[in-house]
Motif scaffolding. Structure first.
Motif, PDB file in Angstrom:
ATOM      1  N   ARG A  28       0.827  -1.218   0.000  1.00 32.36           N
ATOM      2  CA  ARG A  28       0.000   0.000   0.000  1.00 32.36           C
ATOM      3  C   ARG A  28       0.856   1.262   0.000  1.00 32.36           C
ATOM      4  N   LEU A  29       1.945   1.246   0.774  1.00 32.29           N
ATOM      5  CA  LEU A  29       2.796   2.429   0.829  1.00 32.29           C
ATOM      6  C   LEU A  29       3.468   2.691  -0.508  1.00 32.29           C
ATOM      7  N   TYR A  30       3.871   1.624  -1.201  1.00 27.98           N
ATOM      8  CA  TYR A  30       4.471   1.825  -2.518  1.00 27.98           C
ATOM      9  C   TYR A  30       3.447   2.351  -3.511  1.00 27.98           C
ATOM     10  N   VAL A  31       2.252   1.790  -3.480  1.00 27.67           N
ATOM     11  CA  VAL A  31       1.210   2.283  -4.381  1.00 27.67           C
ATOM     12  C   VAL A  31       0.909   3.754  -4.088  1.00 27.67           C
ATOM     13  N   LEU A  32       0.729   4.092  -2.799  1.00 28.03           N
ATOM     14  CA  LEU A  32       0.390   5.467  -2.434  1.00 28.03           C
ATOM     15  C   LEU A  32       1.527   6.436  -2.749  1.00 28.03           C
ATOM     16  N   SER A  33       2.769   6.048  -2.441  1.00 28.90           N
ATOM     17  CA  SER A  33       3.902   6.940  -2.701  1.00 28.90           C
ATOM     18  C   SER A  33       4.118   7.130  -4.197  1.00 28.90           C
ATOM     19  N   THR A  34       3.909   6.068  -4.965  1.00 32.43           N
ATOM     20  CA  THR A  34       4.062   6.181  -6.417  1.00 32.43           C
ATOM     21  C   THR A  34       2.970   7.070  -6.999  1.00 32.43           C
ATOM     22  N   LEU A  35       1.732   6.891  -6.514  1.00 30.60           N
ATOM     23  CA  LEU A  35       0.642   7.754  -6.966  1.00 30.60           C
ATOM     24  C   LEU A  35       0.948   9.213  -6.659  1.00 30.60           C
ATOM     25  N   LEU A  36       1.412   9.481  -5.430  1.00 28.57           N
ATOM     26  CA  LEU A  36       1.733  10.848  -5.035  1.00 28.57           C
ATOM     27  C   LEU A  36       2.839  11.426  -5.908  1.00 28.57           C
ATOM     28  N   GLY A  37       3.930  10.649  -6.067  1.00 31.83           N
ATOM     29  CA  GLY A  37       5.074  11.146  -6.831  1.00 31.83           C
ATOM     30  C   GLY A  37       4.752  11.387  -8.290  1.00 31.83           C
ATOM     31  N   LEU A  38       4.103  10.415  -8.936  1.00 28.27           N
ATOM     32  CA  LEU A  38       3.823  10.539 -10.361  1.00 28.27           C
ATOM     33  C   LEU A  38       2.746  11.594 -10.642  1.00 28.27           C
ATOM     34  N   THR A  39       1.810  11.752  -9.714  1.00 32.82           N
ATOM     35  CA  THR A  39       0.781  12.786  -9.900  1.00 32.82           C
ATOM     36  C   THR A  39       1.378  14.175  -9.713  1.00 32.82           C
ATOM     37  N   TRP A  40       2.218  14.324  -8.702  1.00 37.72           N
ATOM     38  CA  TRP A  40       2.864  15.613  -8.461  1.00 37.72           C
ATOM     39  C   TRP A  40       3.763  15.986  -9.639  1.00 37.72           C
ATOM     40  N   ARG A  41       4.397  14.992 -10.235  1.00 33.76           N
ATOM     41  CA  ARG A  41       5.237  15.229 -11.410  1.00 33.76           C
ATOM     42  C   ARG A  41       4.402  15.407 -12.686  1.00 33.76           C
ATOM     43  N   GLU A  42       3.081  15.261 -12.586  1.00 32.35           N
ATOM     44  CA  GLU A  42       2.157  15.393 -13.713  1.00 32.35           C
ATOM     45  C   GLU A  42       2.393  14.324 -14.777  1.00 32.35           C
ATOM     46  N   ILE A  43       2.856  13.159 -14.332  1.00 31.14           N
ATOM     47  CA  ILE A  43       3.019  12.007 -15.212  1.00 31.14           C
ATOM     48  C   ILE A  43       1.743  11.170 -15.192  1.00 31.14           C
ATOM     49  N   LEU A  44       1.098  11.115 -14.035  1.00 27.42           N
ATOM     50  CA  LEU A  44      -0.150  10.377 -13.867  1.00 27.42           C
ATOM     51  C   LEU A  44      -1.277  11.387 -13.688  1.00 27.42           C
ATOM     52  N   PRO A  45      -2.399  11.239 -14.405  1.00 29.51           N
ATOM     53  CA  PRO A  45      -3.498  12.208 -14.263  1.00 29.51           C
ATOM     54  C   PRO A  45      -4.149  12.114 -12.887  1.00 29.51           C
ATOM     55  N   TRP A  46      -4.583  13.265 -12.384  1.00 31.51           N
ATOM     56  CA  TRP A  46      -5.125  13.317 -11.023  1.00 31.51           C
ATOM     57  C   TRP A  46      -6.384  12.473 -10.881  1.00 31.51           C
ATOM     58  N   TRP A  47      -7.200  12.358 -11.959  1.00 36.46           N
ATOM     59  CA  TRP A  47      -8.458  11.626 -11.845  1.00 36.46           C
ATOM     60  C   TRP A  47      -8.215  10.129 -11.640  1.00 36.46           C
ATOM     61  N   LEU A  48      -7.138   9.604 -12.244  1.00 34.39           N
ATOM     62  CA  LEU A  48      -6.824   8.193 -12.027  1.00 34.39           C
ATOM     63  C   LEU A  48      -6.334   7.984 -10.596  1.00 34.39           C
ATOM     64  N   THR A  49      -5.549   8.928 -10.118  1.00 31.52           N
ATOM     65  CA  THR A  49      -5.094   8.872  -8.728  1.00 31.52           C
ATOM     66  C   THR A  49      -6.290   8.887  -7.784  1.00 31.52           C
ATOM     67  N   ALA A  50      -7.282   9.719  -8.095  1.00 29.43           N
ATOM     68  CA  ALA A  50      -8.485   9.798  -7.259  1.00 29.43           C
ATOM     69  C   ALA A  50      -9.228   8.466  -7.242  1.00 29.43           C
ATOM     70  N   ILE A  51      -9.310   7.786  -8.392  1.00 29.78           N
ATOM     71  CA  ILE A  51      -9.993   6.488  -8.462  1.00 29.78           C
ATOM     72  C   ILE A  51      -9.293   5.464  -7.566  1.00 29.78           C
ATOM     73  N   LEU A  52      -7.963   5.438  -7.620  1.00 27.15           N
ATOM     74  CA  LEU A  52      -7.210   4.464  -6.830  1.00 27.15           C
ATOM     75  C   LEU A  52      -7.228   4.815  -5.338  1.00 27.15           C
ATOM     76  N   LEU A  53      -7.165   6.110  -5.027  1.00 28.41           N
ATOM     77  CA  LEU A  53      -7.221   6.522  -3.622  1.00 28.41           C
ATOM     78  C   LEU A  53      -8.605   6.270  -3.030  1.00 28.41           C
ATOM     79  N   ALA A  54      -9.643   6.407  -3.854  1.00 28.16           N
ATOM     80  CA  ALA A  54     -10.997   6.134  -3.375  1.00 28.16           C
ATOM     81  C   ALA A  54     -11.130   4.684  -2.949  1.00 28.16           C
ATOM     82  N   ARG A  55     -10.449   3.799  -3.655  1.00 27.11           N
ATOM     83  CA  ARG A  55     -10.474   2.376  -3.278  1.00 27.11           C
ATOM     84  C   ARG A  55      -9.816   2.177  -1.916  1.00 27.11           C
TER      85      ARG A  55
END
Length: 203
Positions: free
Chosen positions: A86-113
């Motif tokens: 979970r920590l790797y998934v969350l940290s990767t989501l945070l890092g890639l979203t902050w870097r604007e590599i991953l779109p925020w809406w996909l991050t929101a879908i995964l964080l909602a889970r």
């Protein structure tokens, strides 16, 4: 399909599988520092961040495999392994979203889970249960995401290798996201059955 052994087999803490899980946990802040450094005008260390992600995926496979093969499944390992996932998934989501590599809406879908699963824990605690065991489906979802994120990071470029890596990464991301939510729904169904069974036994 390999049968997943979940019964605790040892009380030892310092086992090879547990040490692998601990090493993965140590890698989380290092990865975050490497992936976020360019946002603070630091040098680009995506290569090292990519290496840590790849090693975390390998160790995630090995710790479970070795624990089952060597009879070293422990309660500590059953806590550390999903925590590291979970920590790797969350940290990767945070890092890639902050870097604007991953779109925020996909991050929101995964964080909602993650929030959905977290909302079930107080219910289980009220009935005397801790977190339920990670299912094979949940591990498969995590594997998909943990392979997708390094490929997505590798896809940041203009060459054919980068374009191929990005295309493959998105295939893993979509499949992993579907499996992630599917595993979460099955987790809720399992929790509901446990609570209902206990309520029926009390009557």
């Amino acid at each position: 399909m390999e049968v997943q052994e979940t019964r605790v087999q040892t009380d030892r803490v310092l086992t090879i599988p547990n040490l692998l899980s601990m090493a993965r946990l140590v890698g989380v802040p290092v990865f975050l520092w490497l992936i976020l450094w360019p946002k603070f005008d630091g040098p680009n260390n995506d290569g090292w961040a990519l290496l840590i992600l790849l090693l975390s995926g390998i160790s995630d496979y090995l710790d479970g495999k070795l624990a089952r093969r060597w009879g070293q499944i422990s309660r500590v390992g059953q806590i550390l392994d999903p925590l590291a996932d979970r920590l790797y998934v969350l940290s990767t989501l945070l890092g890639l979203t902050w870097r604007e590599i991953l779109p925020w809406w996909l991050t929101a879908i995964l964080l909602a889970r993650e929030l959905f699963i977290a909302s079930l824990l107080p219910i289980l605690n009220r009935h005397g249960y801790g977190p339920l065991q990670v299912s094979f489906l949940g591990k498969a979802a995590t594997f998909n995401l943990m392979y997708a994120f390094p490929l997505l990071l590798l896809g940041q470029g203009d060459g054919w290798i980068h374009r191929t890596a990005e295309a493959v990464s998105w295939a893993f991301i979509w499949w992993g996201t579907v499996l992630y939510w599917w595993a979460g729904i099955l987790y809720a169904v399992q929790a509901r059955r446990i609570v209902k069974a206990e309520a029926a036994a009390v009557r």
